[in-house]
Motif scaffolding. Sequence first.
Motif, short mmCIF file in Angstrom:
data_model
loop_
_atom_site.label_atom_id
_atom_site.label_comp_id
_atom_site.label_asym_id
_atom_site.label_seq_id
_atom_site.Cartn_x
_atom_site.Cartn_y
_atom_site.Cartn_z
N ALA A 33 2.09 1.73 -3.41
CA ALA A 33 1.04 2.27 -4.28
C ALA A 33 0.82 3.74 -4.00
N VAL A 66 -8.76 11.47 -0.09
CA VAL A 66 -9.94 10.69 -0.40
C VAL A 66 -9.78 9.95 -1.72
N GLU A 67 -9.02 10.52 -2.61
CA GLU A 67 -8.79 9.81 -3.87
C GLU A 67 -7.86 8.62 -3.67
N THR A 113 -2.15 14.48 -4.80
CA THR A 113 -3.38 13.70 -4.83
C THR A 113 -4.08 13.87 -3.49
N ALA A 114 -5.39 13.93 -3.54
CA ALA A 114 -6.15 14.12 -2.30
C ALA A 114 -6.28 12.80 -1.56
N ALA A 170 -7.68 6.96 -1.03
CA ALA A 170 -8.50 5.93 -0.39
C ALA A 170 -9.34 5.21 -1.43
N ALA A 171 -9.92 5.98 -2.35
CA ALA A 171 -10.75 5.35 -3.37
C ALA A 171 -9.91 4.45 -4.26
N GLU A 172 -8.72 4.92 -4.59
CA GLU A 172 -7.86 4.13 -5.46
C GLU A 172 -7.41 2.83 -4.79
N LEU A 173 -7.09 2.94 -3.53
CA LEU A 173 -6.65 1.73 -2.81
C LEU A 173 -7.83 0.87 -2.40
N ARG A 174 -9.02 1.39 -2.59
CA ARG A 174 -10.23 0.70 -2.14
C ARG A 174 -10.16 0.40 -0.65
N LEU A 175 -9.72 1.39 0.08
CA LEU A 175 -9.63 1.23 1.53
C LEU A 175 -10.46 2.33 2.18
N PRO A 176 -10.97 2.10 3.38
CA PRO A 176 -11.65 3.17 4.09
C PRO A 176 -10.70 4.34 4.34
N MET A 178 1.35 6.79 -6.60
CA MET A 178 0.17 7.56 -6.95
C MET A 178 0.37 9.05 -6.67
N GLU A 224 0.84 -1.20 0.00
CA GLU A 224 0.00 0.00 0.00
C GLU A 224 0.87 1.25 0.00
#
Lengths: 115, 550
Positions: free
Chosen positions: A51, A63-64, A60-61, A66-72, A55, A48
Amino acid sequence: MSRPGRDDAPDRLYTLTGGRSRSGPDSPFDLVTLVVAECEPTPGMQSEHVAILRMTQAPTAVVEIAAELRLPVSITRILLSDLHAAGRVSARHPRKAAVPDPDILEQVLVGLRNL
Amino acid sequence: MTAPARPGDRPALRTLAAVTLPCAVVSALVVGGAVAAAPSSVRAPLGLGASAAAILLCAAVTVAVHAVRTARLTRRRLEAAEAGAGHLAQERARLVEQSRQEQERLREDAGRERARLMAELGREQARLTEEFERERARLAEEFDRDRAILADQRAQETARLTEEAARLRAQLDRATRERAAAVSATANAAGRMQALATGMLADLRAMEERHSDEEVLADLLHLDHRTAQAGRLADSVAVLTGARSGRRWARPIGMESILRGAMGRIAGYQRVRVHSASDTAVAGHAAEGVMHALAELLDNAANFSPPTAEVHVYVEEVPSGVIVSVEDSGLVMGEVQLRRAQQAVSGDVAGLGGLTGTRLGLAVVGRLSVKYGLKVSFRPSARGGTGVLMLIPQDILTGPAPVASPPRPAPADPPRPAEPPATAHATAVEDPAPLPGHGTADRETAEAPAGLPKRRRGRTLAAAERARAGARPAEPRATPPADDAKVRAARFSSFRQAVRATGSGPNDPQDPATDAGAAPPAGGAAPAPAETALDHPSHSHAHPEGDTTP
């Protein structure tokens, strides 16, 4: 809500963070903090972290990420705090003026939906 | 028997002198007279001659006397010797007679004694023979009696044993049936528990993504951990009862995920330190087994070391596969324990007999080792405790994991022409997704010349559409297609939702348009991303507003 195959990675979230679920009171990261990598990933790092560093070569924000990693988001913030403590990423807070009015966002949203 | 010489035996010089002196005196007187009577002219010669004659006479007389005496002495000795010899002969005759008498007497005695002994022997022999006969008769009788008793007993015993055998056989049959039934029921229950645990883990994961409150998340993670451990126990029971193993992963699982998956199932996972740079992956069908075996080994290592000591895990790639070594600094296993553990993990013990309630782990590892060809060995660790080596054989490894560890939905993969799988990992990570709100269009056009259509999270629909239309992603797009716009709207809404959830939560109810128009209540009907992955790209904690746009 659950069905086989939904949870398609064996990693449990607590193993990513070593059991922590809080990023600490002085965490500089909120949802819209821009994160910038300060170094290249090194071998042996947690995937992670690798990654995130890849990234965030461009800002990068959180929240993005988090979305990219698919993690909370909370988990992501813990990971980012680790990297930040090690000096591998830095946090930039967006200017306050840049945050648009929620009404405008609402209108933009409606407009986007109508596309 | 010579008689000792007596003093008178040998003539003494004194006695000889007694003879010689008178002779000499007489001679001297004769010579003196003759000389005096002779004329003076012949006196001198006469004196000389007469003297000489006188000396010779004296010597002759002395020798004669001596010879006579010696002869007398010798005769006397001879007589004494003869007397001694006669005496001796007489003595010898007497002794011979005496010895003859003695001999005769002894012979007589011996004869008598012999006769007595012979008689005694005869009597004794007769007595013994008689006794022997009696004893023999008694023994024969006793033997006959015993044999009869034994034969009787044997008959009874045989009957009893036959009955016992029949009873035991019945019991065995019943036990076998019961065991089979119990094992099957246990396997069935374990399978259901596995399914429950798996479902619950998925639920928890979904909840963890839905609730952003740190307190709630902490609780959920705690529950998640507990559930994972319960799931491991169910897996163990399933393995021991020969049920199908819990899960089958549709894709290879990277080594990092394998190790994390194993760690996540034990209580002391925070003490486990992983040192791994390996990017191999374990084939999907074997991944669950490897994870489970590793979890049992880690659990053993963590349980048998002090509560603060760390457990170190090293991954090493070797030609025959991957070696995972687990080193603890706890108890050193003794010779016997090591042998027993080695035997347990070798899978030689087929039955369930050796199980104790608390030590399922090594037996589980043994079963899994046999199933997947793992090789597990124990040795003393350099850290002071025990080291376990687990070799994952090459035939269940698949080289570098094709997917980066942050999981992407497996289905609906667009074709990836000419992309070697070895580089897939690197490419996927190196080329992060374009991010909405930060020059998305620029990044997309920049990405386009790479010529490789990549499905990104949140762009599943776009990718699918593109793939269906056969459009090259490399085409420069002056205006983004409508699909992209729709997707972007969805992403934006999820972004907005996330911001609102933490930043200005109270604002939510003031947004009737959004809530009424688009979003179902958060808790009621959360979308299941696996199902809607194709047409609902938004993150699961977001409201699926994108779907509702016309």
